[in-house]
Design an enzyme around this catalytic site. Structure first.
Site, short mmCIF file in Angstrom:
data_model
loop_
_atom_site.label_atom_id
_atom_site.label_comp_id
_atom_site.label_asym_id
_atom_site.label_seq_id
_atom_site.Cartn_x
_atom_site.Cartn_y
_atom_site.Cartn_z
N SER A 51 3.43 -4.70 -31.37
CA SER A 51 4.64 -4.95 -32.13
C SER A 51 5.68 -3.88 -31.79
O SER A 51 6.02 -3.69 -30.62
CB SER A 51 4.30 -4.98 -33.62
OG SER A 51 5.39 -5.43 -34.38
N ARG A 71 8.44 -6.11 -48.48
CA ARG A 71 7.09 -6.26 -47.93
C ARG A 71 6.62 -7.71 -48.00
O ARG A 71 5.98 -8.21 -47.07
CB ARG A 71 6.11 -5.37 -48.69
CG ARG A 71 4.67 -5.43 -48.18
CD ARG A 71 4.60 -5.06 -46.72
NE ARG A 71 3.23 -4.93 -46.25
CZ ARG A 71 2.89 -4.75 -45.00
NH1 ARG A 71 3.83 -4.67 -44.07
NH2 ARG A 71 1.63 -4.64 -44.65
N ASP A 126 1.65 -16.37 -32.92
CA ASP A 126 2.58 -15.32 -33.33
C ASP A 126 4.00 -15.85 -33.20
O ASP A 126 4.57 -15.89 -32.11
CB ASP A 126 2.38 -14.07 -32.45
CG ASP A 126 3.29 -12.92 -32.84
OD1 ASP A 126 4.13 -13.09 -33.75
OD2 ASP A 126 3.16 -11.85 -32.21
N HIS A 159 1.11 -12.90 -36.07
CA HIS A 159 1.47 -11.60 -35.51
C HIS A 159 0.40 -10.55 -35.78
O HIS A 159 0.16 -9.66 -34.96
CB HIS A 159 2.82 -11.16 -36.09
CG HIS A 159 3.36 -9.91 -35.47
ND1 HIS A 159 3.63 -9.79 -34.13
CD2 HIS A 159 3.67 -8.70 -36.01
CE1 HIS A 159 4.09 -8.58 -33.86
NE2 HIS A 159 4.13 -7.90 -34.98
#
Length: 379
Positions: A149, A219, A319, A352
Site C-alpha cells: 500500500s 477509520r 483489491d 486491499h
C-alpha cells in the site's frame, strides 16, 4: 518461529532534513526496530516501509507484551523474509504518532506540541529520512526495500530516488499515484476529523481533548475500502445483531442493527483510542501527493528511467482500492526501461487487506523471491 520480544531503538538526528514543501525539520527522532543480524559486508539489510496506521513494530512481540508486529506473518525466522538470513529494519516515519517526531511531539521553538504547525511531509521526505537511517547503520545499499500500500509507494520511490542504494524493490498492493476516487475517500475521511468540534484547528492537545468522533468515522470509511464486497458478504452478510432470545423483527432505530455496523463501529473506536488525528491528516495527504511521473510530463516510464533495482510487484484481484491495473502500470514502465521485473496478480477474496494476510500462494512467491536475493549476498 517467533522473534519473541523486540525492543525499539530511538535514533536522533540533529542535522535539518529539507522537506519538499520548502520547510525543514531539525533535532528530530525516528523510532526503529531491527530483526536478525547485519552481516560483515552489510549487504543483507531489508527495509520494511509501513502503511497508514502501522509503525516500526513490524514483527515479534512488543516490550509490554501487548501487540504482535503488523507483518509478523511475513517477517521472522524461517518466514518469507527470513531473519536468519536478513537484517530487517522497520522505521516509524516522520509525522507518525508511534514515537517518531510528529504533531504530538514538543516543538523546541515553542515548548508546546507541534499540532497543526507540523510541516507537511511526503513519501519522498520519508525516503530521505530512511536513507539517514541506513547511514546510521553503515548500510550503503539495501538488499531490498519492501512495502504494501503506502509502503509500496515508498519502495517505488526508493528505486527512483536512490537507484544505487537498493538492489530490489518489493511493491505490494500499491500504485504509482492515487486515483481521483482514492483522493476523494481521503478527503471525506479528513473532513470528518476537521469538522469534529474537538479538533480545535489541530491544537486539541492544549484543550486536553481528542477528535474521537472524526477519527471513528475516518477509520470506518477507510476500512470499508480495505475489504472486498465478497469478503464483507462472507464475514457479515446481512446478519442482524440481536441479543439471545430477542425478536428478529426490525427495531426501526439508528442503533447498531447489522453485524457489519457493529464491526465498523468497533474498528472506529479502537482506532480512535490509539491514533492521532493530525497524523491521519498528514499521512493521507502524503498519499494524495505521491506522483513520481508528475515532474516528467505524467510519463511514468520517463520517471523510472534511472531505476537500477530488480522489482517484485504483487497485486490482488479483489483489491479495488489499489486495483491490479495500477500495479500493471508500474510493470509496464519498468519493462519500457528494460528493467528486471516479476509480476503476480493473486486471486484472493480479501480486498486491499490481502497484503497483510497469510495467503500461501502470496507468501510462497515472496519467499521464493527472497531466496533468489540471498544468492547474491555475503552470508
Amino acid at each position: 518461529m517467533s522473534l519473541g520480544v523486540v525492543k525499539p531503538q530511538v535514533l536522533s538526528f540533529a542535522e535539518p532534513l529539507g522537506l519538499q514543501s520548502g520547510a525543514s525539520i531539525a533535532d528530530y527522532k525516528l523510532v526503529v526496530e531491527t530483526y536478525g543480524q547485519l552481516n560483515a559486508a552489510k549487504d543483507n539489510a531489508v527495509l520494511i516501509c509501513h502503511a497508514l496506521n502501522a509503525s516500526h513494530h513490524v514483527a515479534g512481540m512488543s516490550e509490554d507484551g501487548g501487540s504482535v508486529g503488523w507483518w509478523d506473518n511475513m517477517v521472522g525466522p524461517g518466514k518469507p523474509v527470513d531473519t536468519n538470513r536478513f537484517f530487517v529494519i522497520g522505521v516509524n516515519n516522520l509525522g507518525s504518532c508511534f514515537g517518531s517526531t510528529g504533531p504530538m511531539s514538543i516543538n523546541p521553538a515553542t515548548q508546546k506540541p507541534y499540532g497543526a504547525s507540523f510541516p507537511v511531509v511526503t513519501v519522498e521526505d520519508w525516503v530521505n529520512a530512511q536513507a539517514r537511517v541506513a547511514d546510521h547503520f553503515g548500510i550503503q545499499k539495501f538488499a531490498a526495500v519492501m512495502g504494501g500500500s503506502l509502503g509500496g509507494m515508498q519502495a517505488l520511490a526508493w528505486g527512483v530516488m536512490y537507484p544505487d542504494r537498493v538492489a530490489n524493490c518489493v511493491v505490494i498492493a500499491s500504485t504509482p499515484k492515487l486515483s481521483a476516487q482514492n483522493i476523494a475517500f481521503n478527503e471525506v475521511a479528513r473532513s470528518a476529523i476537521l469538522s469534529d468540534p474537538d479538533f480545535h484547528g489541530g491544537d486539541y492537545y492544549a484543550h486536553q481533548v481528542k477528535p474521537r468522533r472524526g477519527l471513528r468515522v475516518a477509520r470506518m470509511i477507510g476500512h470499508i475500502t480495505y475489504l472486498s464486497d465478497d469478503d464483507m458478504a462472507e464475514k457479515f452478510g446481512r446478519e442482524l445483531k440481536r441479543a439471545e432470545g430477542a425478536s428478529d423483527d426490525y427495531n426501526f432505530s439508528f442503533d447498531v442493527e447489522f453485524e457489519v455496523e457493529s464491526y465498523l463501529r468497533y474498528q472506529g473506536e479502537k482506532f480512535a483510542d490509539y491514533f492521532d488525528a493530525n497524523t491521519y491528516l498528514l499521512i493521507t495527504r502524503a498519499l494524495d501527493y505521491f506522483d513520481p511521473a508528475k515532474k516528467h510530463g505524467d510519463n511514468l516510464s520517463q520517471a523510472m528511467a534511472e531505476i537500477k533495482a530488480k522489482f517484485l510487484v504483487v497485486s490482488f484481484s479483489t483489491d479495488w482500492r489499489f486495483a491490479p491495473e495500477r500495479s500493471r502500470e508500474i510493470v509496464k514502465a519498468l519493462l519500457d526501461n528494460k528493467r528486471d521485473v516479476t509480476y503476480a496478480e493473486i486471486d484472493a477474496p480479501h480486498g486491499h487487506d490481502a497484503f497483510l494476510l497469510e495467503d500461501p500462494r502470496y507468501h510462497q512467491l515472496v519467499r521464493a523471491y527472497f531466496e533468489q536475493i540471498t544468492k547474491g549476498l555475503s552470508l
